[in-house]
Design an enzyme around this catalytic site. Structure first.
Site, PDB file in Angstrom:
ATOM      1  N   GLU A 151       0.800  -1.233   0.000  1.00  0.00           N
ATOM      2  CA  GLU A 151       0.000   0.000   0.000  1.00  0.00           C
ATOM      3  C   GLU A 151       0.831   1.280   0.000  1.00  0.00           C
ATOM      4  OE1 GLU A 151      -2.683  -0.627   3.315  1.00  0.00           O
ATOM      5  OE2 GLU A 151      -3.292  -2.574   2.560  1.00  0.00           O
ATOM      6  N   GLU A 202      -6.053 -10.927  -1.352  1.00  0.00           N
ATOM      7  CA  GLU A 202      -6.879 -10.804  -0.140  1.00  0.00           C
ATOM      8  C   GLU A 202      -8.359 -10.688  -0.508  1.00  0.00           C
ATOM      9  OE1 GLU A 202      -5.408  -7.467   2.193  1.00  0.00           O
ATOM     10  OE2 GLU A 202      -3.334  -8.002   1.810  1.00  0.00           O
TER      11      GLU A 202
END
Ligand code: 9MR
Length: 390
Positions: free
Chosen positions: A175, A280
């Site tokens: 991220e 995910e």
């Protein structure tokens, strides 16, 4: 007919002192019946996709320690890869200066090894779940670039070194890009500068030259963010770093992402010569304010009854929507299967999903393929049909 019933009947027949010539054919018939009915049982996800990509799940220490006795056999049956949902994050594995705490992550690694599951390391460098001390010296001052790089190197060498030979690939940096496509102004970025990413990949490769290395993000199937991620990958490649794949987290919704945009993004990443991992995945079914689409756990929204509409069960109409959504998403995965090496679900069943608690605490969500009783949902069957091209 279950195997248990067969065993019971055979025992009873034995007690009756039956002649061998009668007992053997009867037993054989029962065995054939049991085998035939077994064939009708739920297919195993990993088997269905065995020629396409790995099928993974997030796993936590509650499950590995057997507190939910159904979890481990279920994981072994359905998945061929696991990612520790939380146990390898900095705050867990390296909670204080010089203190490494490997016990929980080790149990997960041992479970993976024993059961031939591909273990994924999550995560080395992230702005979140990283204690504040990491960025400060002993009197609380912000570290210099060199001191923070040294700390990052120590962490990566220790953690990657510890799991060398056990972890197949690492989410090295997580991220690093904001939703607007610019670099996230994390403390890593502010103190070290943009090349913190390059350094993290170099250290990880040095620590385990055989491990695959991934850049992992959410919303990076959307063009705005993809335009920020692609330069990172290109820069790593141009500067000679190892990067095997881009991770698309896949924290998705019934109405988002746009399927064409996802399709285009998969092609755009593959064109760089890297593989793609869906790291995910889940599909939220609850009404969610659009400003918290994504996976930034700092963001929270207020609980309102109308935002928790399915407390007593997921309506059939929503199950159908979810099934169609999963089918659409897996249709795209199958189209890109030569570039996708793994699809990992973020939880084994609805009850374990972080989406019950984010971005609004205390809701009842239904984002995965199995319900809270480990039963396959319509979404499961639609994924199986998609895999078979039906
Ligand atoms: O699912 C994880 C949840 O249990 C944790 O509380 C949270 C914070 O550590 O992290 C969740 O997993 C995140 C993952 O590590 C990185 N991408 C976003 C995921 C959802 O927040």
């Amino acid at each position: 007919m279950s195997w248990l019933n067969v065993v019971r009947i055979i025992q009873k027949l034995k007690q009756r002192d039956m002649k061998k010539s009668q007992f053997l054919p009867l037993t054989l018939a029962l065995l054939i019946l049991a085998t035939a009915s077994c064939k009708k049982t739920t297919p195993e996800l990993k088997e269905v996709f065995k020629n396409d990509f790995l099928i993974g799940t997030a796993m936590n220490s509650y499950q590995v320690h057997g507190r939910d006795p159904l979890a481990k056999p279920f994981i072994i049956k359905n998945f061929n890869s696991i990612t520790a949902e939380n146990e390898m994050k900095w705050e867990r594995i390296h909670p204080a200066p010089g203190v490494y705490s490997f016990a929980k992550a080790d149990s997960i690694a041992e479970f993976a090894q024993k059961n031939n599951l591909v273990l994924i390391g999550h995560v080395l460098v992230w702005h979140s779940q990283t204690p504040d001390w990491v960025f400060r010296d002993s009197v609380g001052n912000t570290l210099s670039r060199d001191a923070l790089l040294a700390r990052m190197k120590d962490h990566i060498f220790t953690v990657v070194g510890h799991f060398k030979g056990k972890v197949k690939g690492w989410d090295v940096v997580n991220e690093a890009i904001d939703d607007n496509g610019a670099m996230r102004k994390s403390l890593w970025y502010q103190i070290i500068g943009e090349d913190y990413i390059q350094k993290a990949f170099e250290y990880a490769h040095e620590a385990d030259p055989d491990a695959e290395l991934y850049y992992n993000d959410y919303n990076n199937e959307q063009k705005v963010k993809r335009d920020g991620v692609i330069p990172i990958i290109k820069s790593l490649q141009q500067n000679g770093a190892r990067i095997d794949a881009v991770g698309i987290q896949g924290h998705w919704h019934l109405d988002e992402p746009d399927l064409n945009e996802l399709d285009e993004s998969l092609s755009a990443y593959a064109a760089l010569g890297v593989k793609i991992v869906i790291t995910e995945m889940e599909v939220n079914v609850l009404p969610t304010p659009p400003e918290v689409y994504g996976a930034d756990i700092q963001q929270q929204a207020k609980y309102l009854e109308e935002l928790n509409p399915y407390k007593n069960g997921c309506p059939d109409s929503v199950q159908t929507q979810l099934a169609n959504r999963y089918s659409d998403l897996f249709t795209i995965f199958m189209k890109h299967k030569k570039d996708i090496t793994r699809v990992t679900f973020w939880g084994i069943h609805d009850g374990y999903s972080w989406k019950n608690g984010w971005p609004i605490v205390g809701r009842t969500n239904y984002p995965l393929l199995f319900d809270r009783n480990y039963q396959p949902k319509p979404a499961f069957w639609s994924v199986i049909k998609t895999a078979k091209g039906e």
